[in-house]
Motif scaffolding. Structure first.
Motif, short mmCIF file in Angstrom:
data_model
loop_
_atom_site.label_atom_id
_atom_site.label_comp_id
_atom_site.label_asym_id
_atom_site.label_seq_id
_atom_site.Cartn_x
_atom_site.Cartn_y
_atom_site.Cartn_z
N TYR A 29 0.86 -1.18 0.00
CA TYR A 29 0.00 0.00 0.00
C TYR A 29 0.90 1.24 0.00
O TYR A 29 1.67 1.46 0.94
CB TYR A 29 -0.89 0.02 1.23
CG TYR A 29 -1.87 -1.13 1.30
CD1 TYR A 29 -3.18 -0.98 0.83
CD2 TYR A 29 -1.50 -2.35 1.84
CE1 TYR A 29 -4.09 -2.04 0.90
CE2 TYR A 29 -2.40 -3.41 1.91
CZ TYR A 29 -3.69 -3.25 1.44
OH TYR A 29 -4.58 -4.30 1.51
N THR A 31 1.08 5.25 0.26
CA THR A 31 0.22 6.26 0.84
C THR A 31 0.99 7.53 1.17
O THR A 31 2.18 7.66 0.86
CB THR A 31 -0.50 5.69 2.09
OG1 THR A 31 -1.49 6.62 2.51
CG2 THR A 31 0.49 5.44 3.22
N ARG A 38 -5.99 5.75 6.78
CA ARG A 38 -6.87 5.06 5.84
C ARG A 38 -6.18 3.83 5.25
O ARG A 38 -6.78 2.77 5.10
CB ARG A 38 -7.28 6.02 4.73
CG ARG A 38 -8.31 5.46 3.77
CD ARG A 38 -8.54 6.41 2.60
NE ARG A 38 -8.85 7.76 3.04
CZ ARG A 38 -8.99 8.78 2.20
NH1 ARG A 38 -8.85 8.60 0.90
NH2 ARG A 38 -9.29 9.98 2.68
N ALA A 39 -4.89 3.97 4.92
CA ALA A 39 -4.14 2.87 4.30
C ALA A 39 -3.99 1.70 5.27
O ALA A 39 -4.14 0.53 4.89
CB ALA A 39 -2.76 3.35 3.85
N CYS A 41 -5.92 1.03 7.89
CA CYS A 41 -7.25 0.44 8.10
C CYS A 41 -7.63 -0.46 6.93
O CYS A 41 -8.22 -1.55 7.11
CB CYS A 41 -8.30 1.54 8.28
SG CYS A 41 -8.21 2.40 9.86
N LYS A 42 -7.29 -0.03 5.73
CA LYS A 42 -7.57 -0.83 4.54
C LYS A 42 -6.77 -2.13 4.57
O LYS A 42 -7.29 -3.20 4.24
CB LYS A 42 -7.23 -0.03 3.28
CG LYS A 42 -7.68 -0.70 1.99
CD LYS A 42 -7.42 0.21 0.79
CE LYS A 42 -7.93 -0.45 -0.49
NZ LYS A 42 -7.67 0.39 -1.69
N ALA A 45 -8.42 -4.48 6.93
CA ALA A 45 -9.69 -5.01 6.41
C ALA A 45 -9.50 -6.03 5.29
O ALA A 45 -10.31 -6.96 5.15
CB ALA A 45 -10.57 -3.86 5.92
N GLU A 46 -8.43 -5.89 4.52
CA GLU A 46 -8.28 -6.70 3.31
C GLU A 46 -7.34 -7.90 3.44
O GLU A 46 -7.20 -8.67 2.50
CB GLU A 46 -7.77 -5.81 2.16
CG GLU A 46 -8.75 -4.73 1.74
CD GLU A 46 -8.24 -3.85 0.61
OE1 GLU A 46 -9.05 -3.12 0.01
OE2 GLU A 46 -7.02 -3.90 0.33
N SER A 152 -5.08 3.14 -7.69
CA SER A 152 -4.52 1.80 -7.90
C SER A 152 -3.53 1.77 -9.06
O SER A 152 -2.56 1.00 -9.03
CB SER A 152 -5.64 0.79 -8.14
OG SER A 152 -6.40 1.14 -9.29
#
Length: 285
Positions: A29, A31, A38-39, A41-42, A45-46, A152
């Motif tokens: 990621y 950022t 946000r990065a 947290c992503k 989550a992923e 992306s």
């Protein structure tokens, strides 16, 4: 393994050195300071939380460390200045910090015991002391990618560069026609920005300090503006403030980014932290 890193030359080289160390990230990621929460947290989550998380070239805070600690194991490597000690660090988080290092990539190389000239390139670029053609090319290529691509697609391009650097194929990249064209166009843009810098800058004095303020819509090459301002009749400047306004198409509002530099070794870090940012004593945002 998952990597979260800064979307700049130092951050890309950090990823390349991780690859040289034999790391095989499932995801990377890219950022910024503004979007780091946000990065992370992503990433939480992923991905499987049993994965290892490595964060490079981004300043840690207590809140960010708590979020990152959702992963079973976290290594956070950085060289940015932290004014106050972090009160509490989760047990599964290892901090590898050295604000005296010329780049985060230098710390990553030392941590993983990797001997590579890539760290030297990162040192040159991050200190704004570019001397070699390789460092100049890499700085301008990544600048061109950040200008031309978003989201992306940008991340895909940056990860591709990290892989090429790790494979030792920088010369092949430099010879690629599409890359040559993109870098050439970017350098023309840089020269056009420099040509207008002296007339666009506003100069004020505050608290005995000479301050230069440069305002722009969208991305501008900060290093180029700071160098050009050395030619200004009132230079050197204690504080150089570069104000960049961006349109956030997702939220349909304007984002303003501030960057602070100095010609006189003024400590601009505290200025940045007062706006929720950070960085180094002589270069922050």
């Amino acid at each position: 393994m998952i990597i979260v890193t800064h979307a700049d030359s130092d951050g890309v080289i950090c990823v390349a050195i991780c690859l040289l160390a034999g790391k095989k990230p499932k995801r990377v990621y890219f950022t910024s300071v503004y979007k780091i929460k946000r990065a992370i947290c992503k990433a939480v989550a992923e991905n499987e939380l049993s994965d290892e998380l490595i964060v490079t070239d981004l300043s840690p805070t207590e809140k960010l460390l708590r979020i990152a600690s959702a992963f079973d194991r976290v290594t956070w490597i950085d060289h940015h200045r932290i004014l106050e000690p972090i009160p509490s660090v989760p047990e599964n988080v290892r901090l590898v910090l050295d604000e005296n290092s010329p780049s985060a990539a230098r710390i990553v190389a030392r941590y993983f015991n990797v001997q590579t000239k890539l760290a030297e390139l990162a040192d040159e670029i991050d200190r704004n002391a570019v001397k070699s053609e390789d460092a100049r090319f890499l700085r301008d290529l990544i600048g061109a990618i950040k200008l031309k691509f978003r989201g992306s697609e940008q991340a895909k391009k940056l990860r591709s560069i990290a892989k090429i650097l790790a494979s030792g194929k920088l010369e092949e990249l430099q010879a690629k026609e599409s890359v040559i064209k993109m870098v050439s166009e970017y350098r023309k843009l840089v020269e056009s920005v420099k040509a207008r810098a002296l007339e666009k800058v506003n100069v004020i004095e505050a608290n005995g300090k000479k301050i230069a303020i440069y305002e722009a819509r969208g991305f501008v090459p900060i290093y180029a503006i700071c160098e050009k301002l050395k030619e200004h009749a009132e230079a050197p400047f204690d504080v150089i403030t570069i104000v960049m306004h961006y349109l956030d198409k997702n939220k349909r509002n304007i984002i303003t980014k501030l960057e602070f530099r100095t010609h006189t070794n003024e400590d601009v870090h505290r200025l940045a932290t007062s706006f929720g940012g950070g960085g180094h004593a002589r270069a922050s945002g």
